[in-house]
Design a protein around this motif. Structure first.
Motif, PDB file in Angstrom:
ATOM      1  N   GLN A 292     113.478  22.117  41.472  1.00  0.00           N
ATOM      2  CA  GLN A 292     113.599  22.544  40.076  1.00  0.00           C
ATOM      3  C   GLN A 292     112.999  23.922  39.845  1.00  0.00           C
ATOM      4  OE1 GLN A 292     115.566  20.644  38.131  1.00  0.00           O
ATOM      5  NE2 GLN A 292     115.715  19.446  40.031  1.00  0.00           N
ATOM      6  N   ALA A 293     112.032  24.312  40.673  1.00  0.00           N
ATOM      7  CA  ALA A 293     111.439  25.645  40.533  1.00  0.00           C
ATOM      8  C   ALA A 293     112.466  26.730  40.816  1.00  0.00           C
ATOM      9  CB  ALA A 293     110.243  25.787  41.475  1.00  0.00           C
ATOM     10  N   TYR A 294     113.415  26.446  41.706  1.00  0.00           N
ATOM     11  CA  TYR A 294     114.445  27.427  42.059  1.00  0.00           C
ATOM     12  C   TYR A 294     115.480  27.563  40.940  1.00  0.00           C
ATOM     13  CZ  TYR A 294     112.530  27.357  46.783  1.00  0.00           C
ATOM     14  OH  TYR A 294     111.688  27.469  47.869  1.00  0.00           O
ATOM     15  N   THR A 295     115.964  26.450  40.457  1.00  0.00           N
ATOM     16  CA  THR A 295     116.956  26.532  39.384  1.00  0.00           C
ATOM     17  C   THR A 295     116.345  27.108  38.108  1.00  0.00           C
ATOM     18  OG1 THR A 295     116.543  24.197  38.862  1.00  0.00           O
ATOM     19  CG2 THR A 295     118.418  24.698  40.294  1.00  0.00           C
ATOM     20  N   GLN A 296     115.084  26.772  37.844  1.00  0.00           N
ATOM     21  CA  GLN A 296     114.413  27.313  36.667  1.00  0.00           C
ATOM     22  C   GLN A 296     114.230  28.823  36.791  1.00  0.00           C
ATOM     23  OE1 GLN A 296     113.465  25.326  33.893  1.00  0.00           O
ATOM     24  NE2 GLN A 296     113.347  27.365  32.972  1.00  0.00           N
ATOM     25  N   ALA A 297     113.850  29.276  37.976  1.00  0.00           N
ATOM     26  CA  ALA A 297     113.684  30.717  38.200  1.00  0.00           C
ATOM     27  C   ALA A 297     114.996  31.452  37.988  1.00  0.00           C
ATOM     28  CB  ALA A 297     113.156  30.969  39.608  1.00  0.00           C
TER      29      ALA A 297
END
Length: 261
Positions: free
Chosen positions: A197-202
């Protein structure tokens, strides 16, 4: 819907990142060296009614990655996001590692990223918003005797990302370093599905050059120091490993880890 190229698409974080992008409507292209593994991962995503394809390429071979980008251009839409999730996480110390081993890790962890990022930028037009997401690690901030090569290569990668981000910002390119501060499977936060989720949020936010995960701030110690602390009590070690399959897998693949307590 955008095409997302994920280099280093293994069964852990890479697969979770691919799934996370596919679940929001993007089309991930999984890239790694082993076709059998990639075929299984893609089949799993497709069985979940998610869009996914794969290509075989070694991130350290510029000819292979150039061919990979050419195949993408011919078969699908131009990629809008590149994820570099490739790393040699071998453990070593400052006195015993052979120079050729350190050179290899630098090639995998740093030069492969630089090469594929440049190819991605050359392929995609400047009038299209693009994302470059790179997996970093807490070892870059906390060098130690256990992680000499990993620390120095992740630190070099971090330095490159911070120099790259402002250089391409005006070209519609967001560059984000996801600094992972834990070992997969050692906590709820470090389950791959949550890390992804950190990647999609970024990619949605397109703001911070460095995202510290988990916590949002740099930890006081590296993820390896944290794991050593968690496994330092022999009486609790086996119970911990039974409960945390990711930690057990890490220790199996790094047999010298426990011996260094």
């Amino acid at each position: 819907m955008g095409t997302v190229v994920i280099l280093g698409a293994g069964a852990g974080f890479g697969m979770a990142i691919a799934r996370a992008f596919a679940q929001q409507g993007d089309h991930p292209i999984l890239v790694a060296r082993h076709p059998d593994s990639l075929k299984k991962l893609c089949a799993q995503l497709q069985s979940e009614n998610l869009s996914a394809d794969y290509l075989v390429a070694d991130s350290t071979d510029a000819v292979q990655t150039a061919s990979m980008f050419d195949d993408i251009q011919k078969r699908w839409e131009l990629p809008t996001t590149l994820v570099y999730n490739v790393a040699d996480t071998s453990l070593d110390n400052p006195l015993e590692s052979r120079l050729d081993e350190i050179s290899h890790r630098f090639t995998v962890n740093v030069l492969g990223a630089i090469s594929t990022i440049r190819q991605f930028l050359a392929l995609t037009p400047d009038d299209t918003p693009r994302n470059i997401l790179v997996t970093g690690g807490g070892a870059a901030l906390h060098p130690g005797q256990l992680t000499t090569s990993l620390s120095l290569t992740k630190a070099a990668l971090r330095s490159y990302i911070f120099s790259l981000a402002p250089a391409v910002k005006d070209r519609g390119v967001y560059v984000g370093l996801i600094t992972i501060q834990g070992i997969a499977g050692t906590s709820t936060e470090m389950e791959p599905v949550n890390v992804a989720q950190a990647y999609t949020q970024a990619a949605r936010d397109r703001t911070a050059t460095e995202i510290f995960y988990p916590g949002g701030e740099p930890n006081a110690t590296s993820e390896f120091d944290q794991l050593q602390a968690l496994t330092s009590d022999p009486e609790k070690l086996y119970a911990f490993l039974e409960e945390h399959a990711g930690a057990a897998a890490f220790i199996r693949s790094h047999p010298g880890f426990l011996k260094r307590h």
